[in-house]
Design an enzyme around this catalytic site. Structure first.
Site, PDB file in Angstrom:
ATOM      1  N   LYS B  79      34.300  32.227  52.875  1.00 29.82           N
ATOM      2  CA  LYS B  79      34.275  33.216  51.794  1.00 29.82           C
ATOM      3  C   LYS B  79      33.115  32.884  50.850  1.00 29.82           C
ATOM      4  O   LYS B  79      32.896  31.709  50.518  1.00 29.82           O
ATOM      5  CB  LYS B  79      35.605  33.179  51.049  1.00 29.82           C
ATOM      6  CG  LYS B  79      35.808  34.284  50.030  1.00 29.82           C
ATOM      7  CD  LYS B  79      37.207  34.190  49.404  1.00 29.82           C
ATOM      8  CE  LYS B  79      37.487  35.308  48.416  1.00 29.82           C
ATOM      9  NZ  LYS B  79      38.840  35.201  47.820  1.00 29.82           N
ATOM     10  N   SER B 154      41.294  39.478  47.794  1.00 28.03           N
ATOM     11  CA  SER B 154      39.859  39.535  47.744  1.00 28.03           C
ATOM     12  C   SER B 154      39.152  38.908  48.953  1.00 28.03           C
ATOM     13  O   SER B 154      37.956  39.124  49.126  1.00 28.03           O
ATOM     14  CB  SER B 154      39.386  38.812  46.476  1.00 28.03           C
ATOM     15  OG  SER B 154      39.703  37.440  46.548  1.00 28.03           O
ATOM     16  N   SER B 178      45.113  36.562  47.489  1.00 32.75           N
ATOM     17  CA  SER B 178      43.831  36.924  48.109  1.00 32.75           C
ATOM     18  C   SER B 178      43.615  36.398  49.522  1.00 32.75           C
ATOM     19  O   SER B 178      42.669  36.807  50.192  1.00 32.75           O
ATOM     20  CB  SER B 178      42.672  36.465  47.229  1.00 32.75           C
ATOM     21  OG  SER B 178      42.516  37.349  46.149  1.00 32.75           O
TER      22      SER B 178
END
Ligand SMILES: [Zn+2]
Lengths: 481, 481
Positions: B79, B154, B178
């Protein structure tokens, strides 16, 4: 109406740890900018703070030495404000759970003591350094240069209660605090390096009034001279304002060293809301009983106790205070010399007066290896027994600082021993009186001053080896005869 | 055989038996990414060149029998809020669009030691704030099951990457769901470990007390392997803890609770059905299953949307244009900082900074942030009580299946509701996992969440593996390999 000033002081002490407060960067003393940095003290994204254990020990020691209550479960808070030299745009500090609360510090002014109440002792990190070009202020600077070497250096903030009533007390308080930090070995205590920086909150109110006046804060001073003058200036300014019926505004003012006046930095209306909250990157700080005891065990003798011991040797409080604020070697030299001579006055005067004076004059920073404390004791004894004159003693001391010798050897070599044999001196005096009949006549008619001239001749002829007091006594006796 | 669909342990066996080379696997993975990227936009950066070289090095380790790690040669996506030295770390924000990290996050350091390959950096909601990966300054990511739908967020890029087999596994970060919510939306396993077991050093903070790095994988065992590699106490993260795992039963003696408040209004029938399906299977296997009430869960979103924005308002203060990242000029330093932040942050980030600043402001702290902290404590207490009764808590991972892109962008409150089931684990610091269990009428996957007490991560993984085996989900989005 008589007005009484009330002053509270916030002092930041820069600790002498090897590394910064929340990272492992070295604490450096250099003009080269930005040489001791890492992601944490530069506030890079993703970097995290880890507390420096040594710094926590140092602040705990300071809190204990000022008799503070120690907060067992402490906490770090974020103090939020934007400034280019504050890398995270928040400062890690402590808010409602500081390391120490409610302590006191004894200060000395001349021959009396006062206790200054301390409200809190807390830990925080220093900011970087800004240099504004084109103007001294960020609002109007054309550019700002930033140095982050200082960013994250551990600071202890000590806040007094509003109990100080004069600039004299304020200065004595800072002197005491500085000495304490040095004795605890938690800071270099160098004012010229900004190791101690202080803010003063000042207000005036009618004497006997239970309410304090509107307070004005003077920020960021680092010399005792500034502190004293800024406080005096501000007391005068506020007193005049009250007398003239002008309202005092709660504000932050800046002391201008050159103009010798304070001027407005920002008023209360524009003051920041720091939005303190507990720093989620730092777990609660538990100071265990064991930790506190371990820190206690490293506590050296405190200045207050030192003064008591010095007073016990026969010194006045003022003298004891001077010695307690001197370098360690001076203090120990005093105790050694005093132990041998049992003469506190002479020991104090010779060490803090002549010895330090001569060293300063000759730029000698430490005593030469051959110089034994016993030499000072010897010199004091020689004077006391009238073996040498005070003037000769100074010569001997100066020689000892430069040559590996003993006081007796120097006195011998330079022929500085005083002649105490009255027969020999009388012989010399008879001869001098014969050669100076005219002077003798004038003395007899009342020109007493001329005795000194004759004493001088005796000293000259004896190469200074005659005790001048004795010479004068004998001279007068012979003239009378 | 689709090698990109295999679990890590199986791939490692093939590598060891020399039936498959890491470079062959990487080449297939890269082809998949090249194939899907235009439709999905899972990645912000793909690292090809250096990986070809690294995969070859991995080949020779397996050739010479010196490969030691289960993750050697395994391509993992990262990420883009986790720092890799020498690569851009953007957080999907214009603010950091040109920011290259000078250091490795601790998890990256650990994965490098495990000889993992990093396929690239994945898209996210800006600074991890969002539930759909639509709040990215570089364009949204789409769901590999149906590109009309969002992948969740996210960590939507990480989930889409694993879903489309553009990586074998991925790292995400989970502040309020997330990792788990996108895993559920993309038919994958998403594991948020106990707070503190995985170092946050190098993870760009959103809300420090809630953020936790974890894996998004195809199987529970893959999550276990990655968790083992990245967890451990880190001297650079003061909130990291020694990973002292507690053992709780995962076999038939384990007691299961279904959270009453997460099976009521606001939860779709489809989501409830998945929970019921799992509990029926568990019951039929002899597990004791009962309903558990945790009333304070009703307040979870309110608590979260005070604490997370408050922390983020300070965490994101460092992005000011002074030291790195975007800089938009102004006439003064302050104007430059204002212009930079106005232009650099997206709408949702600004919304949360404002919300947090307000919640911490003088006069509002007690009413908002202070109350939220209190409620958070109560939530931890209620969970502790629940775990006195049962070992695992089951609930839906998300109230609904994935929603369509654009469907909730104009209604932030509705968007916030999609984290209803996942937020409590972050507030209480508990380990939580989403396991894929079914496919909805619209052919979208859905998962079930299991939580357990702090530091029982391995037991939770063991128990989840039992559910995984019973359910036999075994499905993947079509058209990407
Ligand atoms: Zn540093």
């Amino acid at each position: 109406m008589s007005l009484q000033p009330t002053i509270g002081i916030e002092t930041h002490i820069e600790l002498n740890t090897n590394t910064k407060m929340f990272c492992r960067c070295g604490v450096v003393d250099t003009e080269d900018p930005n040489v001791s940095l890492c992601p944490t003290c530069l506030g890079l994204p993703g970097a995290l703070p880890v507390p420096n254990k040594k710094a926590i020990e140092s602040i705990t020691l300071l809190a204990l030495s000022t008799g503070c209550e120690i907060t067992r479960k402490g906490m770090f808070h974020r103090k939020n404000y934007f400034y280019p030299d504050l890398p995270k745009n928040y400062q890690i500090s402590q808010f409602d759970l500081p390391v120490g609360l409610n302590g006191e510090l004894e200060i000395v002014i001349e021959e009396s003591t006062d206790n200054i109440q301390i409200e809190r002792v807390h830990m925080e990190e220093d900011t970087g350094k800004s240099t504004h070009s084109g103007s001294g202020r960020i609002e109007s600077a054309t550019s700002t240069a930033l140095d982050f070497n200082r960013s994250g250096v551990p600071l202890v903030e000590i806040v007094t209660k509003p109990v100080i009533t004069s600039s004299k007390q304020a200065v004595a308080y800072i002197e005491e605090l500085r000495q304490l930090a040095i004795d605890l070995n938690i800071s270099e205590g160098r004012l010229e390096k900004g190791n101690l920086r202080f803010d003063a909150n000042i207000s005036v109110a009618p004497e006997g009034s239970s309410e304090l006046g509107t307070k004005v804060e003077i920020k960021n001073m680092n010399s005792l001279r500034s502190l004293e003058r800024a406080i005096d200036y501000e007391i005068e300014r506020q007193t005049k304002a009250v007398e003239d019926g002008v309202e005092i505004i709660q504000e932050t003012r800046h002391w201008d060293e050159n103009k010798e006046l304070t001027s407005t930095m920002r008023s209360k209306e524009g003051s920041a809301d720091y939005r303190y909250f507990s720093d989620p990157d730092l777990p609660n700080m538990y100071l265990s009983e064991d930790f506190i005891n371990q820190v206690k065990s490293t506590m050296p003798q405190l200045p207050k106790k030192q003064r008591e011991e010095l007073v016990d040797t026969g010194l006045s409080l003022k003298q004891a205070n001077i010695l307690s604020k001197s370098d360690v070697w001076i203090k120990s030299l005093y105790f050694k010399v005093h132990k041998q001579t049992k003469d506190s006055e002479a020991s104090f005067n010779w060490i803090t007066g002549e010895l330090q004076g001569q060293m300063r004059k000759s730029n000698i920073e430490k005593l030469p290896d051959w110089f034994s404390y016993e030499y000072l004791s010897e010199i004091i004894e020689l004077i006391k027994n009238s073996k040498i004159s005070f003037t000769s003693a100074k010569v001997i001391l100066s020689e000892l600082l430069n040559t590996d010798s003993t006081p007796n050897e120097v006195a011998e070599q330079k022929n500085l021993f005083q002649e105490n044999d009255t027969d020999k001196i009388s012989e010399m005096i008879v001869q001098i009186l014969e050669e100076n009949q005219d002077v003798v006549e004038r003395i007899k008619t009342g020109e007493d001053k001329l005795v000194g001239f004759l004493v001088g001749l005796v000293m000259k002829q004896s190469n200074g080896s005659v005790n001048p007091g004795m010479a004068k006594e004998l001279l007068l006796k012979k003239i009378e005869d | 055989m689709d090698i990109t669909n295999l679990p890590i342990r199986k791939i490692n066996t093939l590598f060891s038996k020399k039936e498959l080379k890491p470079s062959e696997l990487y080449s297939q993975i890269f082809d998949n990414a090249a194939n899907s990227e235009a439709s999905l936009h899972a990645h912000l950066t793909l690292f090809e060149d250096e990986n070809i070289k690294k995969a070859k090095e991995s080949d020779s380790r397996f050739d010479s029998g010196t490969a030691e790690s289960l993750l050697d040669g395994i391509p993992i996506a990262i990420k883009d809020n986790i720092n890799i030295k020498g690569y851009k770390t953007t957080c999907s924000s214009k603010m950091l669009s040109n920011y290259t990290s000078p250091y490795d996050a601790t998890v990256i350091k650990k994965l490098k030691e495990s000889q993992t390959l990093f396929t690239g950096k994945t898209n996210l909601d800006e600074f991890a704030m969002g539930s759909s990966t639509e709040n990215s300054a570089f364009g949204l990511t789409r769901n590999p099951w149906n590109t009309d739908f969002v992948p969740g967020g996210s960590s939507g890029g990480s989930a889409a990457s694993v879903g489309a087999r553009s990586s074998i596994a991925a790292l995400g970060s989970d502040t309020g769901g997330s990792i788990r919510q996108p895993a559920s939306f993309c038919g994958l396993v998403g594991f948020k470990p106990t707070y503190g077991t995985v170092s946050r050093y190098g993870l760009i903070a959103f809300a420090s007390s809630l953020d936790q790095i974890g894996p998004i994988t195809k199987t529970v065992d893959d999550s276990r392997i990655i968790f083992s590699a990245i967890s451990g106490d880190d001297p650079r993260d003061a909130t990291s803890i020694v990973n002292n795992q507690v053992d709780i039963p995962s076999g038939k003696s384990a007691k299961i609770g279904v959270i009453k408040e997460l099976m009521e209004d606001g939860i779709s029938d489809e989501a409830k059905n998945e929970v019921n399906k799992v509990t029926e299977i568990l019951k039929s296997n002899g597990y004791e299953v009962k309903e558990i009430s945790i009333p304070i869960i009703e307040l979870a979103i309110s608590i979260y949307y005070l604490i997370a924005p408050a922390e983020c308002s300070a965490n994101l203060a460092r992005f000011d244009g002074v030291r790195y990242g975007l800089r938009v000029d102004g006439n003064t330093s302050y104007e430059m900082m204002e212009n930079t932040r106005a232009e650099g942050f997206g709408k949702e980030v600004k919304r949360r900074i404002l919300l947090g600043t307000y919640a911490l402001s003088a006069g509002y702290y007690d009413e908002y942030y202070g109350k939220a902290l209190q409620a958070r404590k109560e939530m931890i207490d209620e969970f502790t009580k629940a775990f006195d009764e049962v070992d695992y808590l089951i609930s839906p991972t998300t109230p609904t299946q994935a929603f369509k892109a654009g469907e909730k962008t104009s209604n932030p409150l509705e968007m916030y509701m999609s984290d209803l089931c996942t937020i409590p684990a972050n507030l209480a610091g508990l380990p939580a996992i989403s396991i894929p269990t079914g496919i909805t009428n619209e052919n979208l996957p859905l998962g079930v969440q299991v939580m357990s007490r702090a530091l029982s991560d391995h037991s939770l993984l063991n128990f989840s593996e039992i559910i995984e085996k019973e359910i036999q989900f075994n499905q993947q989005p079509k058209g990407w390999v």
